[in-house]
Motif scaffolding. Structure first.
Motif, PDB file in Angstrom:
ATOM      1  N   GLU A 138      -4.829   3.988   2.060  1.00  0.00           N
ATOM      2  CA  GLU A 138      -6.154   3.374   2.182  1.00  0.00           C
ATOM      3  C   GLU A 138      -5.961   1.870   2.316  1.00  0.00           C
ATOM      4  O   GLU A 138      -5.417   1.218   1.417  1.00  0.00           O
ATOM      5  CB  GLU A 138      -7.004   3.671   0.944  1.00  0.00           C
ATOM      6  N   LEU A 139      -6.403   1.314   3.442  1.00  0.00           N
ATOM      7  CA  LEU A 139      -6.266  -0.116   3.706  1.00  0.00           C
ATOM      8  C   LEU A 139      -7.607  -0.818   3.528  1.00  0.00           C
ATOM      9  O   LEU A 139      -8.612  -0.407   4.109  1.00  0.00           O
ATOM     10  CB  LEU A 139      -5.767  -0.352   5.130  1.00  0.00           C
ATOM     11  N   GLU A 140      -7.606  -1.876   2.762  1.00  0.00           N
ATOM     12  CA  GLU A 140      -8.782  -2.727   2.648  1.00  0.00           C
ATOM     13  C   GLU A 140      -8.760  -3.763   3.785  1.00  0.00           C
ATOM     14  O   GLU A 140      -7.768  -3.864   4.516  1.00  0.00           O
ATOM     15  CB  GLU A 140      -8.807  -3.404   1.272  1.00  0.00           C
ATOM     16  N   PRO A 141      -9.813  -4.538   3.961  1.00  0.00           N
ATOM     17  CA  PRO A 141      -9.846  -5.500   5.068  1.00  0.00           C
ATOM     18  C   PRO A 141      -8.614  -6.411   5.106  1.00  0.00           C
ATOM     19  O   PRO A 141      -8.172  -6.904   4.067  1.00  0.00           O
ATOM     20  CB  PRO A 141     -11.121  -6.315   4.784  1.00  0.00           C
ATOM     21  N   GLU A 142      -8.059  -6.575   6.311  1.00  0.00           N
ATOM     22  CA  GLU A 142      -6.912  -7.443   6.580  1.00  0.00           C
ATOM     23  C   GLU A 142      -5.613  -6.942   5.971  1.00  0.00           C
ATOM     24  O   GLU A 142      -4.596  -7.642   6.013  1.00  0.00           O
ATOM     25  CB  GLU A 142      -7.185  -8.880   6.106  1.00  0.00           C
ATOM     26  N   ALA A 143      -5.621  -5.754   5.399  1.00  0.00           N
ATOM     27  CA  ALA A 143      -4.394  -5.196   4.828  1.00  0.00           C
ATOM     28  C   ALA A 143      -3.565  -4.514   5.913  1.00  0.00           C
ATOM     29  O   ALA A 143      -4.105  -4.042   6.914  1.00  0.00           O
ATOM     30  CB  ALA A 143      -4.735  -4.198   3.727  1.00  0.00           C
ATOM     31  N   VAL A 144      -2.251  -4.462   5.711  1.00  0.00           N
ATOM     32  CA  VAL A 144      -1.363  -3.767   6.640  1.00  0.00           C
ATOM     33  C   VAL A 144      -0.372  -2.916   5.854  1.00  0.00           C
ATOM     34  O   VAL A 144      -0.045  -3.213   4.697  1.00  0.00           O
ATOM     35  CB  VAL A 144      -0.599  -4.744   7.566  1.00  0.00           C
ATOM     36  N   TRP A 145       0.058  -1.853   6.498  1.00  0.00           N
ATOM     37  CA  TRP A 145       1.070  -0.948   5.924  1.00  0.00           C
ATOM     38  C   TRP A 145       2.071  -0.595   6.994  1.00  0.00           C
ATOM     39  O   TRP A 145       1.702  -0.335   8.141  1.00  0.00           O
ATOM     40  CB  TRP A 145       0.399   0.324   5.404  1.00  0.00           C
ATOM     41  N   MET A 146       3.331  -0.614   6.650  1.00  0.00           N
ATOM     42  CA  MET A 146       4.345  -0.098   7.551  1.00  0.00           C
ATOM     43  C   MET A 146       5.247   0.833   6.760  1.00  0.00           C
ATOM     44  O   MET A 146       5.505   0.634   5.569  1.00  0.00           O
ATOM     45  CB  MET A 146       5.136  -1.229   8.214  1.00  0.00           C
ATOM     46  N   GLY A 147       5.688   1.882   7.426  1.00  0.00           N
ATOM     47  CA  GLY A 147       6.530   2.842   6.736  1.00  0.00           C
ATOM     48  C   GLY A 147       7.377   3.617   7.715  1.00  0.00           C
ATOM     49  O   GLY A 147       7.129   3.624   8.926  1.00  0.00           O
ATOM     50  N   TRP A 148       8.388   4.277   7.178  1.00  0.00           N
ATOM     51  CA  TRP A 148       9.180   5.161   8.016  1.00  0.00           C
ATOM     52  C   TRP A 148       9.501   6.435   7.271  1.00  0.00           C
ATOM     53  O   TRP A 148       9.422   6.515   6.047  1.00  0.00           O
ATOM     54  CB  TRP A 148      10.425   4.489   8.561  1.00  0.00           C
ATOM     55  N   GLU A 149       9.836   7.440   8.052  1.00  0.00           N
ATOM     56  CA  GLU A 149      10.221   8.748   7.538  1.00  0.00           C
ATOM     57  C   GLU A 149      11.381   9.237   8.389  1.00  0.00           C
ATOM     58  O   GLU A 149      11.248   9.390   9.609  1.00  0.00           O
ATOM     59  CB  GLU A 149       9.038   9.712   7.626  1.00  0.00           C
ATOM     60  N   ILE A 150      12.528   9.452   7.755  1.00  0.00           N
ATOM     61  CA  ILE A 150      13.742   9.888   8.444  1.00  0.00           C
ATOM     62  C   ILE A 150      14.185  11.196   7.803  1.00  0.00           C
ATOM     63  O   ILE A 150      14.495  11.227   6.612  1.00  0.00           O
ATOM     64  CB  ILE A 150      14.851   8.826   8.347  1.00  0.00           C
ATOM     65  N   THR A 151      14.221  12.276   8.574  1.00  0.00           N
ATOM     66  CA  THR A 151      14.458  13.602   8.020  1.00  0.00           C
ATOM     67  C   THR A 151      15.576  14.310   8.759  1.00  0.00           C
ATOM     68  O   THR A 151      15.583  14.367   9.995  1.00  0.00           O
ATOM     69  CB  THR A 151      13.182  14.463   8.108  1.00  0.00           C
ATOM     70  N   ARG A 152      16.523  14.852   8.002  1.00  0.00           N
ATOM     71  CA  ARG A 152      17.592  15.695   8.564  1.00  0.00           C
ATOM     72  C   ARG A 152      17.341  17.127   8.131  1.00  0.00           C
ATOM     73  O   ARG A 152      17.245  17.419   6.931  1.00  0.00           O
ATOM     74  CB  ARG A 152      18.971  15.235   8.083  1.00  0.00           C
ATOM     75  N   LEU A 153      17.228  18.030   9.098  1.00  0.00           N
ATOM     76  CA  LEU A 153      16.970  19.440   8.835  1.00  0.00           C
ATOM     77  C   LEU A 153      18.284  20.210   8.848  1.00  0.00           C
ATOM     78  O   LEU A 153      18.865  20.454   9.897  1.00  0.00           O
ATOM     79  CB  LEU A 153      16.006  19.999   9.884  1.00  0.00           C
ATOM     80  N   GLY A 154      18.756  20.563   7.652  1.00  0.00           N
ATOM     81  CA  GLY A 154      20.044  21.222   7.512  1.00  0.00           C
ATOM     82  C   GLY A 154      21.174  20.213   7.417  1.00  0.00           C
ATOM     83  O   GLY A 154      21.104  19.143   8.013  1.00  0.00           O
ATOM     84  N   ARG A 155      22.208  20.556   6.673  1.00  0.00           N
ATOM     85  CA  ARG A 155      23.368  19.673   6.545  1.00  0.00           C
ATOM     86  C   ARG A 155      24.279  19.902   7.754  1.00  0.00           C
ATOM     87  O   ARG A 155      25.314  20.565   7.656  1.00  0.00           O
ATOM     88  CB  ARG A 155      24.087  19.945   5.231  1.00  0.00           C
TER      89      ARG A 155
END
Length: 311
Positions: A138-155
């Protein structure tokens, strides 16, 4: 900062119901953890300040991995004009299910003119895992969010393929443009539902994973970006490798020689990068370059790599 540690009472269940609550405030121009609540197996290290104003926080999962029946709940709140970077101490491991689903729910609120960088290390999903995660911002006015998701399926390094089980993920980012917190102007900026069934045709289809075991996304949301930033993010994949501290001792990967696939999209209020390939390290190195571009162009800050990363 107040910290509360709530131990789990012994019981007959082998599953964990862990909680983590973080509330950040600004004191004398510096972001600090104003309140921390942890319930095993989740913990946080003491805050780090390699950038002075920005609070770097490292999360830990002390049980070593997530198993069927585990329930993890994370709640993060940034008060106005704060800036925090949250990462994890090591890769998350989702083990083969015992017949029950493992779940993680993350709720994030970013206050007015605040910024959260949500950059956990990669997730390794073992064959046979049953895992679902939800992340809502949930972002309020002028707020920013950055994120990443890195997933390995199986070894895959051990020859393991993701033949059974499933991995599901849903990310939602909402923005409230009303200064008084009203809901009338609340709008959905970005939603990203994903689901992978082990052994399914999606694992090998050209329109799915095309046989690649690693999928990853990087997103910056909260304000519009220029077409030049999109071009620069694409170019960062093809640019010559440059050192980023700290480095591993292994030779650096040359991204432009890779057969792996990437994509960059300009969102209505942000930027989205996608990767599918064989290497979590390769994905992370590209994302770090894009992160550097976003930080410089949108936040006016140079990149500051957390000490726990190996990139």
């Amino acid at each position: 900062m107040s910290a509360i540690i709530h131990p789990i009472a012994p019981n007959s269940s082998a599953s964990w119901h862990g909680q983590l609550e973080l509330d950040y405030a600004q004191r004398d121009g510096k972001t600090i953890p104003d309140r921390v609540f942890v319930q095993a197996p989740l913990k946080v290290q003491r805050p780090f300040y390699p950038e002075e104003e920005v609070c770097h926080t490292v999360m830990l999962h002390t049980a070593g991995g997530i198993v069927g029946g585990d329930r993890l709940s994370l709640n993060v709140n940034l008060q106005p004009q704060t800036h925090a970077l949250i990462t994890s101490a090591a890769a998350a491991k989702i083990y083969r299910s015992n017949g029950r689903e493992a779940q993680q729910t993350t709720q994030i609120r970013v206050g007015t003119a605040a910024c959260l960088e949500w950059l956990p290390q990669e997730t390794i999903v073992f064959d046979g895992a049953q895992y679902a995660q939800q992340l809502k911002v949930e972002l309020e006015p002028e707020a920013v969010w950055m994120g990443w998701e890195i997933t390995r399926l199986g070894r895959s390094a051990r020859g393991e393929r993701f033949e059974t089980g499933y991995w599901r993920s849903k990310i939602e980012v909402w923005q409230n443009n009303a200064p008084d917190g009203g809901t009338a102007s609340r709008r959905l900026l970005w939603v990203d539902p994903q689901g992978i069934q082990g052994g399914h045709e999606m694992m090998t289809s050209l329109h799915g994973l095309a046989g690649y075991p690693v999928i990853a996304s990087f997103v910056f949301v909260g304000r519009g970006v220029s077409p030049e930033l999109v071009k620069a993010a694409r170019a960062a994949w093809h640019s010559p490798e440059k050192p980023i501290e700290p480095l591993q001792e292994e030779p650096l990967i040359t991204l432009h020689e890779s057969a792996h696939q990437i994509g960059v999209t300009r969102l209505r209020a942000g930027l989205l990068c996608r990767y599918r390939g064989d290497s979590t390290l390769e994905a992370k190195r590209w994302f770090v370059r894009v992160w550097e571009l976003v930080r410089s162009g949108e936040l006016g800050r140079s990149v500051c790599v957390p000490r726990v990363w190996q990139v």
